[in-house]
Design an enzyme around this catalytic site. Structure first.
Site, mmCIF file in Angstrom:
data_model
loop_
_atom_site.group_PDB
_atom_site.id
_atom_site.type_symbol
_atom_site.label_atom_id
_atom_site.label_comp_id
_atom_site.label_asym_id
_atom_site.label_seq_id
_atom_site.Cartn_x
_atom_site.Cartn_y
_atom_site.Cartn_z
ATOM 1 C CB SER A 71 -3.070 3.827 -9.841
ATOM 2 O OG SER A 71 -3.816 3.701 -8.660
ATOM 3 C CG ASP A 125 -3.536 4.061 -4.389
ATOM 4 O OD1 ASP A 125 -3.197 5.144 -3.887
ATOM 5 O OD2 ASP A 125 -4.351 3.968 -5.327
ATOM 6 C CG ASP A 145 -2.468 7.071 -7.727
ATOM 7 O OD1 ASP A 145 -2.755 6.130 -6.964
ATOM 8 O OD2 ASP A 145 -3.272 7.542 -8.554
ATOM 9 C CG ASP A 200 -5.943 7.770 -6.265
ATOM 10 O OD1 ASP A 200 -5.403 6.733 -5.832
ATOM 11 O OD2 ASP A 200 -6.546 7.805 -7.357
#
Length: 445
Positions: free
Chosen positions: A97, A237, A239, A241
Site C-alpha cells: 500500500s 496511494d 495500491d 485503493d
C-alpha cells in the site's frame, strides 16, 4: 517457532522485504490461505520490485494445495476486490500500500470481496505458518492468466456515468504507484483533460512516498493544480485503493466532506439507506445524512469494522477520514477510483468550483490526528474520562467525549504502539484549539 508478530497485522500481512517477508514465507501464506478458503484465488500484484516474484510464489502455494489461481497481473487493490466480487473467488493482492519501498505485503479477501482480518482468517493463517502447512498429496491446481482491468473499468463507468459532464482539467498524482496504471484505463475517452504526475510505475518511489495522508506528499500536486489551473487534483496511494482530493486553489479537501458529498449522491439513488462512517469522521456527516433522509451508522476505525457494519445495516456507502470509501455496489469494498469518479461527476454537473462545492459539506473545524506517546494507555483514558465526568462519553473506539455546542474529541489507542491518537472537532477554530490544548495537557503531563 518463528516470530510472526511483526509480519501479520490486524488487517493484512506486511513487513520488510528480505528480513520479515520473502518468497518462502509468501509461498507458505499462499498454501495456508488456500486451505483456509478452499476455492480458486485471483491474484494481483503492484509495481514493487519484489511483487512479481512474490505473486508467483503465492500462486505456487495456492496450487500446491490443489486449488486454482487466476493471475490478473499488475493492478490496484480494488482490482482484486472486483475479481473476487465478479467471479465469486477469493482474492490476494501483493502490495504494501502506502508503505515505503523497503516493505511489501499481502491483502486477502474471501469470495465476494469479504475482508480477511485478524479475527476472520489471519490468526488461522498464522497458526498454520507456525505449526507447519499440512502435506497435500492430491493433484496440484493450475494457473490461468486473465486481464480484468478493462472489465473493471467498464463496471465503474456503469456505476458513475461521466460521459455528459462538462470538460474538466484533472491533475492526477499517482506517486509512481498503481494509479498510473489504472487511471488511464478507467478515464480513457471521458471528457477529462488528465495531467499526469508520476505515472511511471516505480516501486522505489523516486519522487515522494505514495502516502497522500502525509501533507508533504501532496505538495507537488498542489503546485501542479495552481500552475495549470486544474479544476481538481487527485492523489492516489501506492495500491490506488485510496484517493485524496485537492481543490482548484490547491487546498486539500477534508475527507469528511467527501464522505458527506458521496453519501448525498448515493442517498439520492437509494433513499433511506444507512451510511456508515467512523468515530473520527466529522459530525457534519451524520447531520447531512439525516437531513438527506439517510440513517447514519457509526463504526470503529478500520476497514473490517466498516465493512461488517455496512453488511449488518445493508448500507449503500461508507467512508473514513483516511481516504477509504466503501460502496455497496462494489461488494462493500473500498475503491479510490470510484470515489474519484463520484467527485468528478458532482463537479462536472455544476458550474461551481470545487472549493465552493465542498464548502456545502464542511461545518466544523478539525484538529487532524495528533499522536502522543503514553506509558499507560488504559490508565490515561480512564483519567481523562473522569476529568470529563458529566459530559456524554462512549467507548466504541477509544474514548469519545461530546461537549456543548457540537464540539467533541476522540482519544484512540494505536494497535501497534504505545500511542494515543487525538482528534478534536468544534464549530470554530478558537474552541477547537482550546479543547485540543486542554486534552493534550492531560495526556502529556
Amino acid at each position: 517457532m518463528r516470530d510472526l508478530s511483526k509480519l501479520i497485522k490486524a488487517y493484512d500481512i506486511r513487513g520488510l522485504v528480505g528480513e520479515e517477508i520473502d518468497t518462502d514465507i509468501v509461498r507458505e501464506v499462499g498454501a495456508a490461505f488456500a486451505r483456509l478458503v478452499g476455492t480458486t484465488v485471483a491474484v494481483v500484484h503492484d509495481m514493487r520490485p519484489s511483487s512479481e516474484p512474490f505473486s508467483q510464489a503465492f500462486a505456487e502455494g495456492v496450487t500446491s494445495q490443489g486449488h486454482d489461481v487466476i493471475d490478473c497481473g499488475l493492478g490496484s487493490t480494488d482490482l482484486v476486490y472486483f475479481a473476487a466480487g465478479r467471479l465469486n473467488v477469493a482474492g490476494a493482492v501483493i502490495t504494501a500500500s502506502h508503505n515505503p519501498a523497503r516493505y511489501n505485503g499481502i491483502k486477502l479477501c474471501r469470495p465476494g470481496a469479504t475482508p480477511v482480518g485478524q479475527d476472520t482468517g489471519l490468526a488461522d493463517i498464522r497458526t498454520m505458518l507456525e505449526n507447519g502447512i499440512p502435506a497435500y498429496t492430491g493433484t496440484p491446481g493450475t494457473v490461468t492468466h486473465r486481464d480484468l482491468a478493462h472489465a473493471y473499468a467498464d463496471y465503474l463507468r456503469d456505476l458513475v456515468d461521466l460521459s455528459g459532464i462538462r470538460p474538466l482539467k484533472v491533475a492526477v498524482d499517482a506517486a509512481n504507484g498503481m494509479g498510473g496504471h489504472m487511471v488511464p484505463i478507467v478515464f480513457d475517452g471521458l471528457p477529462l483533460e488528465v495531467v499526469p504526475l508520476y505515472f511511471e510505475l516505480d516501486g522505489t518511489f523516486p519522487n515522494h512516498e505514495a502516502n497522500p495522508l502525509d501533507p508533504a506528499n501532496l505538495v507537488d500536486l498542489q503546485n501542479k493544480v495552481r500552475e495549470i489551473g486544474a479544476d481538481i487534483g487527485l492523489a492516489f496511494d501506492g495500491d490506488a485503493d485510496r484517493c485524496f482530493f485537492v481543490d482548484e486553489t490547491g487546498i486539500p479537501v477534508p475527507p469528511s466532506a467527501i464522505v458527506a458529498l458521496i453519501a448525498t449522491r448515493e442517498l439520492a439513488k437509494v433513499s433511506g439507506s444507512a451510511i456508515v462512517y467512523n468515530v473520527i469522521t466529522s459530525r457534519a456527516v451524520s447531520e447531512i445524512v439525516t437531513e438527506r433522509g439517510g440513517v447514519p451508522a457509526r463504526a470503529r476505525v478500520g476497514h473490517t469494522f466498516m465493512k461488517a457494519l455496512m453488511a449488518e445495516r445493508d448500507a449503500v456507502f461508507g467512508g473514513e477520514h483516511s481516504g477509504h470509501y466503501y460502496f455497496r455496489d462494489f461488494w462493500r469494498a473500498d475503491t479510490g477510483t470510484l470515489a474519484a469518479m463520484h467527485m468528478l461527476a458532482a463537479l462536472g454537473t455544476t458550474d461551481k468550483p470545487l472549493s465552493a462545492l465542498v464548502a456545502e459539506y464542511t461545518r466544523y473545524v478539525a484538529s487532524g490526528e495528533i499522536n502522543s506517546e503514553v506509558a499507560d494507555v488504559p490508565g490515561t483514558l480512564a483519567e481523562i474520562e473522569e476529568k470529563y465526568v458529566g459530559a456524554e462519553t462512549d467507548r466504541l473506539d477509544g474514548l469519545t467525549v461530546s461537549l456543548d455546542g457540537g464540539a467533541w474529541f476522540n482519544l484512540r489507542p494505536s494497535n501497534t504502539e504505545p500511542l494515543l491518537r487525538l482528534n478534536v472537532e468544534a464549530p470554530d477554530a478558537d474552541t477547537m484549539a482550546r479543547i485540543r490544548d486542554d486534552v493534550l495537557a492531560l495526556v502529556r503531563r
